[in-house]
Design an enzyme around this catalytic site. Structure first.
Site, mmCIF file in Angstrom:
data_model
loop_
_atom_site.group_PDB
_atom_site.id
_atom_site.type_symbol
_atom_site.label_atom_id
_atom_site.label_comp_id
_atom_site.label_asym_id
_atom_site.label_seq_id
_atom_site.Cartn_x
_atom_site.Cartn_y
_atom_site.Cartn_z
ATOM 1 N N CYS A 1 0.835 -1.195 0.000
ATOM 2 C CA CYS A 1 0.000 0.000 0.000
ATOM 3 C C CYS A 1 0.880 1.259 0.000
ATOM 4 O O CYS A 1 1.777 1.386 0.840
ATOM 5 C CB CYS A 1 -0.912 0.009 1.223
ATOM 6 S SG CYS A 1 -1.872 1.542 1.395
ATOM 7 N N CYS B 1 0.378 3.441 3.483
ATOM 8 C CA CYS B 1 0.718 2.918 4.798
ATOM 9 C C CYS B 1 2.081 3.482 5.200
ATOM 10 O O CYS B 1 2.852 3.925 4.335
ATOM 11 C CB CYS B 1 0.777 1.393 4.765
ATOM 12 S SG CYS B 1 -0.833 0.566 4.813
ATOM 13 N N HIS C 1 -4.339 0.251 7.558
ATOM 14 C CA HIS C 1 -4.715 -0.044 6.178
ATOM 15 C C HIS C 1 -6.195 -0.366 6.029
ATOM 16 O O HIS C 1 -6.791 -0.121 4.982
ATOM 17 C CB HIS C 1 -3.883 -1.222 5.658
ATOM 18 C CG HIS C 1 -4.154 -1.563 4.225
ATOM 19 N ND1 HIS C 1 -3.766 -0.753 3.179
ATOM 20 C CD2 HIS C 1 -4.806 -2.623 3.663
ATOM 21 C CE1 HIS C 1 -4.147 -1.297 2.032
ATOM 22 N NE2 HIS C 1 -4.782 -2.418 2.301
ATOM 23 N N ASN D 1 -14.068 9.245 -1.756
ATOM 24 C CA ASN D 1 -14.779 8.137 -2.394
ATOM 25 C C ASN D 1 -14.566 6.911 -1.518
ATOM 26 O O ASN D 1 -13.419 6.540 -1.254
ATOM 27 C CB ASN D 1 -14.236 7.851 -3.795
ATOM 28 C CG ASN D 1 -14.349 9.050 -4.718
ATOM 29 O OD1 ASN D 1 -15.290 9.823 -4.615
ATOM 30 N ND2 ASN D 1 -13.397 9.201 -5.613
ATOM 31 N N HIS E 1 -8.839 7.019 2.965
ATOM 32 C CA HIS E 1 -8.234 8.269 2.531
ATOM 33 C C HIS E 1 -9.238 9.100 1.749
ATOM 34 O O HIS E 1 -10.287 8.613 1.337
ATOM 35 C CB HIS E 1 -7.009 8.001 1.646
ATOM 36 C CG HIS E 1 -7.356 7.504 0.264
ATOM 37 N ND1 HIS E 1 -7.833 6.232 0.032
ATOM 38 C CD2 HIS E 1 -7.316 8.126 -0.954
ATOM 39 C CE1 HIS E 1 -8.060 6.080 -1.266
ATOM 40 N NE2 HIS E 1 -7.762 7.206 -1.885
ATOM 41 N N GLN F 1 -9.302 12.988 -0.878
ATOM 42 C CA GLN F 1 -8.508 13.795 -1.792
ATOM 43 C C GLN F 1 -8.951 15.258 -1.722
ATOM 44 O O GLN F 1 -10.020 15.571 -1.203
ATOM 45 C CB GLN F 1 -8.660 13.285 -3.225
ATOM 46 C CG GLN F 1 -8.234 11.837 -3.420
ATOM 47 C CD GLN F 1 -8.397 11.381 -4.853
ATOM 48 O OE1 GLN F 1 -7.705 11.853 -5.746
ATOM 49 N NE2 GLN F 1 -9.314 10.455 -5.082
#
Length: 381
Positions: free
Chosen positions: A76, A79, A138, A178, A191, A193
């Site tokens: 990832c 992470c 994660h 999203n 996460h 944006q």
């Protein structure tokens, strides 16, 4: 108080650590452990093209085809860095991180696009795209964060909004999340944006024009969003919850099967303009809403969380009013709404649910942890 530490990644992109209030500031170790990856130079920006038929700008970002797509957990990119995974975040631990996207739709160059475009007008896709990692873990989602961590994310949104507002050529700043494979996420790690556009987006333009007309007709005494909030609170049938500084409701003409608007009681243009007390409550009420959404069905509900902030336009900004639009295409436990001909081609939405019933379900649903008092139908707070 949130501690903020700025550093740079190996290719020059900016990264900021936001530490939880009262934490041991694990993010500062990222400055002591710099990014040692051998990264290629940053790419040139993509392109924006003007659609003369709709008078809208379209970003062409073919370079994003090679971006990371649903990697395994041990690879990832957001992470914390380990011996086996030199990620985008050099620190071995952190609370919240914001960094420039390695595969941006807009930027990294900044500048202005033509004010009077016509057919055939194009130019560099100026702007900036940032990633906001909510947690070093994660797995999980925003709704699983504690209130202290949620407050740190709110502070990060506000900080980045203020900073991006000041960049040359930027016309609109848009934080969003999203959540869920059905929405099309490319990373499972929790996460969001932030996009900083060199133009006012079509949706913001429509909302802004309606808000400005209402504002002018009212002689600058009332705002459209504030008037809608008062009307919804007086009606009560679509209210979900009410607090001291924020209230949430399902809008009268909701487009999506699940749609909630979260609105501050005070007119502010963006997250950066909120007071400390308002940010504290926002962290609480936003978690409450997400938990209610997830409690509707046995499995997590995919959603788009979109923060509508006033564009940086001298005409539109005075009437602008911060609000959250939280939507999901989930119309039943095992059914999703897909945009068919009427919606995708004509922009004419057909909703499969009634706003009043959705609001009733969201008021009634049990959430984990303390929640704000649900709104009382027909009786404004």
């Amino acid at each position: 108080m949130t501690n903020i530490t700025s550093t740079n990644l190996a290719d020059g992109r900016e990264l900021l650590y936001f530490d939880d209030a009262g934490s041991d500031s694990p993010g500062r170790t990222g400055v002591e452990a710099p990014d040692r990856r051998d990264l290629p130079p940053r790419s040139e920006p993509g392109e924006v093209r003007f659609d003369a038929l709709t008078e809208e700008w379209v970003a062409v970002a073919a370079h994003r085809q090679g971006r990371t797509h649903l990697p395994p957990a041990d690879q990832c990119p957001i992470c914390p860095t380990t011996a086996g995974n030199a990620s985008e975040i050099p620190a071995p631990d952190y609370d919240v991180v914001v960094f420039e996207n390695r595969f941006p739709s807009l930027g990294p160059a900044l500048g202005t696009i033509p004010d009077h475009p016509a057919w055939g007008t194009s130019g560099p896709a100026f702007g900036r795209c940032e990633v906001v990692s909510f947690t070093p873990d994660h797995t999980g989602s925003f709704s699983g964060l504690g209130e202290v961590r949620a407050r740190t994310v709110v502070e990060a949104w506000a900080h980045r909004t203020a900073a991006l507002n000041q960049l040359p050529g930027i016309k609109q700043v848009f934080p969003f999340e999203n959540r869920g494979a059905d929405i099309g996420v490319t990373l499972h790690h929790p996460h969001g944006q932030i996009y900083a556009y060199p133009y006012v987006t079509p949706r913001a333009g429509v909302i802004g024009a309606a808000a400005r007309k209402f504002f002018d007709d009212a002689g600058g005494r009332k705002t459209l969003t504030g008037s809608l909030l008062r009307a919804e609170r007086e009606d009560g049938s679509r209210m979900v919850l009410e607090g001291e500084n924020f209230s949430a409701y399902v809008p009268f003409a909701a487009r999506w099967p699940l749609e909630i608007h979260l609105v501050p009681h005070r007119q502010v243009p963006d997250l950066a303009a909120l007071s400390g007390e308002e940010k504290d409550e926002l962290a609480h009420v936003y978690l409450d809403l997400l938990k209610r959404l997830d409690a509707l069905y046995p499995t997590p509900t995919p959603y788009i969380s979109a923060w509508h902030q006033a564009p940086l336009d001298a005409l539109l900004r005075p009437a602008g009013y911060l609000h959250l639009q939280l939507t999901s295409p989930r119309r039943a436990a095992d059914k999703l709404k897909y945009l068919a001909g009427s919606e995708a081609a004509m922009g004419a939405f057909i909703n499969d649910t009634t706003p009043e019933l959705v609001a009733e379900r969201l008021r009634a649903v049990a959430t984990t942890g303390p929640a704000l008092a649900p709104a009382t139908e027909g009786a404004p707070a």
